[in-house]
Design a protein around this motif. Structure first.
Motif, PDB file in Angstrom:
ATOM      1  N   ALA A 118       3.011   3.438  -2.834  1.00  0.00           N
ATOM      2  CA  ALA A 118       3.391   4.212  -1.652  1.00  0.00           C
ATOM      3  C   ALA A 118       2.413   3.982  -0.504  1.00  0.00           C
ATOM      4  O   ALA A 118       2.818   3.842   0.656  1.00  0.00           O
ATOM      5  CB  ALA A 118       3.483   5.697  -1.991  1.00  0.00           C
ATOM      6  N   LEU A 119       1.116   3.930  -0.817  1.00  0.00           N
ATOM      7  CA  LEU A 119       0.117   3.689   0.228  1.00  0.00           C
ATOM      8  C   LEU A 119       0.253   2.282   0.817  1.00  0.00           C
ATOM      9  O   LEU A 119       0.123   2.092   2.031  1.00  0.00           O
ATOM     10  CB  LEU A 119      -1.294   3.895  -0.320  1.00  0.00           C
ATOM     11  N   ALA A 120       0.534   1.303  -0.026  1.00  0.00           N
ATOM     12  CA  ALA A 120       0.724  -0.071   0.464  1.00  0.00           C
ATOM     13  C   ALA A 120       1.966  -0.152   1.355  1.00  0.00           C
ATOM     14  O   ALA A 120       1.937  -0.806   2.409  1.00  0.00           O
ATOM     15  CB  ALA A 120       0.849  -1.038  -0.709  1.00  0.00           C
ATOM     16  N   GLU A 121       3.044   0.520   0.951  1.00  0.00           N
ATOM     17  CA  GLU A 121       4.254   0.530   1.777  1.00  0.00           C
ATOM     18  C   GLU A 121       3.989   1.202   3.116  1.00  0.00           C
ATOM     19  O   GLU A 121       4.448   0.738   4.156  1.00  0.00           O
ATOM     20  CB  GLU A 121       5.396   1.228   1.040  1.00  0.00           C
ATOM     21  N   HIS A 122       3.236   2.292   3.094  1.00  0.00           N
ATOM     22  CA  HIS A 122       2.893   2.982   4.335  1.00  0.00           C
ATOM     23  C   HIS A 122       2.065   2.059   5.247  1.00  0.00           C
ATOM     24  O   HIS A 122       2.318   1.981   6.448  1.00  0.00           O
ATOM     25  CB  HIS A 122       2.121   4.266   4.053  1.00  0.00           C
ATOM     26  N   ALA A 123       1.089   1.380   4.669  1.00  0.00           N
ATOM     27  CA  ALA A 123       0.247   0.465   5.455  1.00  0.00           C
ATOM     28  C   ALA A 123       1.094  -0.652   6.061  1.00  0.00           C
ATOM     29  O   ALA A 123       0.902  -1.022   7.227  1.00  0.00           O
ATOM     30  CB  ALA A 123      -0.869  -0.110   4.584  1.00  0.00           C
ATOM     31  N   ASP A 124       2.044  -1.177   5.296  1.00  0.00           N
ATOM     32  CA  ASP A 124       2.925  -2.229   5.812  1.00  0.00           C
ATOM     33  C   ASP A 124       3.780  -1.708   6.968  1.00  0.00           C
ATOM     34  O   ASP A 124       3.927  -2.386   7.992  1.00  0.00           O
ATOM     35  CB  ASP A 124       3.837  -2.777   4.705  1.00  0.00           C
ATOM     36  N   ARG A 125       4.346  -0.509   6.806  1.00  0.00           N
ATOM     37  CA  ARG A 125       5.165   0.070   7.880  1.00  0.00           C
ATOM     38  C   ARG A 125       4.332   0.314   9.130  1.00  0.00           C
ATOM     39  O   ARG A 125       4.775   0.054  10.250  1.00  0.00           O
ATOM     40  CB  ARG A 125       5.807   1.384   7.419  1.00  0.00           C
ATOM     41  N   GLU A 126       3.106   0.797   8.940  1.00  0.00           N
ATOM     42  CA  GLU A 126       2.235   1.063  10.087  1.00  0.00           C
ATOM     43  C   GLU A 126       1.853  -0.238  10.790  1.00  0.00           C
ATOM     44  O   GLU A 126       1.835  -0.307  12.016  1.00  0.00           O
ATOM     45  CB  GLU A 126       0.980   1.820   9.627  1.00  0.00           C
ATOM     46  N   THR A 127       1.571  -1.281  10.026  1.00  0.00           N
ATOM     47  CA  THR A 127       1.254  -2.585  10.612  1.00  0.00           C
ATOM     48  C   THR A 127       2.443  -3.114  11.401  1.00  0.00           C
ATOM     49  O   THR A 127       2.284  -3.600  12.527  1.00  0.00           O
ATOM     50  CB  THR A 127       0.849  -3.583   9.508  1.00  0.00           C
ATOM     51  N   ASP A 128       3.637  -3.002  10.839  1.00  0.00           N
ATOM     52  CA  ASP A 128       4.844  -3.452  11.550  1.00  0.00           C
ATOM     53  C   ASP A 128       5.056  -2.647  12.825  1.00  0.00           C
ATOM     54  O   ASP A 128       5.400  -3.209  13.884  1.00  0.00           O
ATOM     55  CB  ASP A 128       6.078  -3.333  10.652  1.00  0.00           C
ATOM     56  N   ARG A 129       4.866  -1.336  12.759  1.00  0.00           N
ATOM     57  CA  ARG A 129       5.040  -0.478  13.933  1.00  0.00           C
ATOM     58  C   ARG A 129       4.067  -0.874  15.044  1.00  0.00           C
ATOM     59  O   ARG A 129       4.444  -1.018  16.209  1.00  0.00           O
ATOM     60  CB  ARG A 129       4.828   0.985  13.556  1.00  0.00           C
ATOM     61  N   LEU A 130       2.803  -1.094  14.662  1.00  0.00           N
ATOM     62  CA  LEU A 130       1.800  -1.484  15.658  1.00  0.00           C
ATOM     63  C   LEU A 130       2.089  -2.876  16.217  1.00  0.00           C
ATOM     64  O   LEU A 130       1.894  -3.120  17.409  1.00  0.00           O
ATOM     65  CB  LEU A 130       0.399  -1.414  15.059  1.00  0.00           C
TER      66      LEU A 130
END
Length: 158
Positions: A113-125
């Motif tokens: 879940a943390l890795a998925e969150h980090a990926d989504r945040e990277t994509d958003r940025l």
């Protein structure tokens, strides 16, 4: 015996009388709205310290999550969560199918879940920076980011 710094996170603020009664059992430091408490607990391991904290204060405080305040040598933080009986039963039932113990299943789920969150945040940025760069130059964008960062109050990084 070593002492371990533990943080107790609660979903609702503590009324001052409840906090004062709990602090008589174990010295506690509270944040501004009493939803996070720090404690030093003597124990051989962080796991044992979390167990002791939950045992000593669990009947007096609404303890939701206990974490070690400092990461260990592997940069990991202990997460001690008391699940409702139904959730605990589901974890215990699913673990043998995954050929793991319930703690390891939960650890893997949290890491995923943390890795998925980090990926989504990277994509958003990435999308936000691309949109900004469509209207300015990299030099102006960097200058604006530097200006914004120097004006922010000091905050912990996620």
């Amino acid at each position: 015996m070593p002492h371990h710094a533990l943080e107790n996170t609660m979903t609702r603020p503590l009324p001052p009388p409840v906090l004062h009664r709990a602090a008589r059992l174990l010295p506690l430091a509270a944040n501004h709205d009493a939803t996070r408490l720090m404690a030093l607990v003597a124990a051989k391991t962080p796991q044992r310290a979390a167990h002791r904290l939950r045992h000593r204060l669990g009947t007096r405080l609404p303890i939701d999550v206990i974490t070690t305040h400092y990461p260990d040598a592997d940069h990991s933080v202990l997460l001690n969560v008391a699940f409702p009986p139904a959730v605990h039963a589901a974890l215990t039932a699913d673990a043998p199918r995954a050929r793991r113990n319930p703690e390891r299943c939960l650890e893997l789920a949290v890491r995923r879940a943390l890795a998925e969150h980090a990926d989504r945040e990277t994509d958003r940025l990435d999308r936000a920076v691309s949109q900004l760069l469509a209207h300015t130059t990299p030099a102006y964008l960097l200058a604006a980011v530097e200006h914004a960062l120097t004006r922010l109050p000091e905050r912990p990084t996620p």
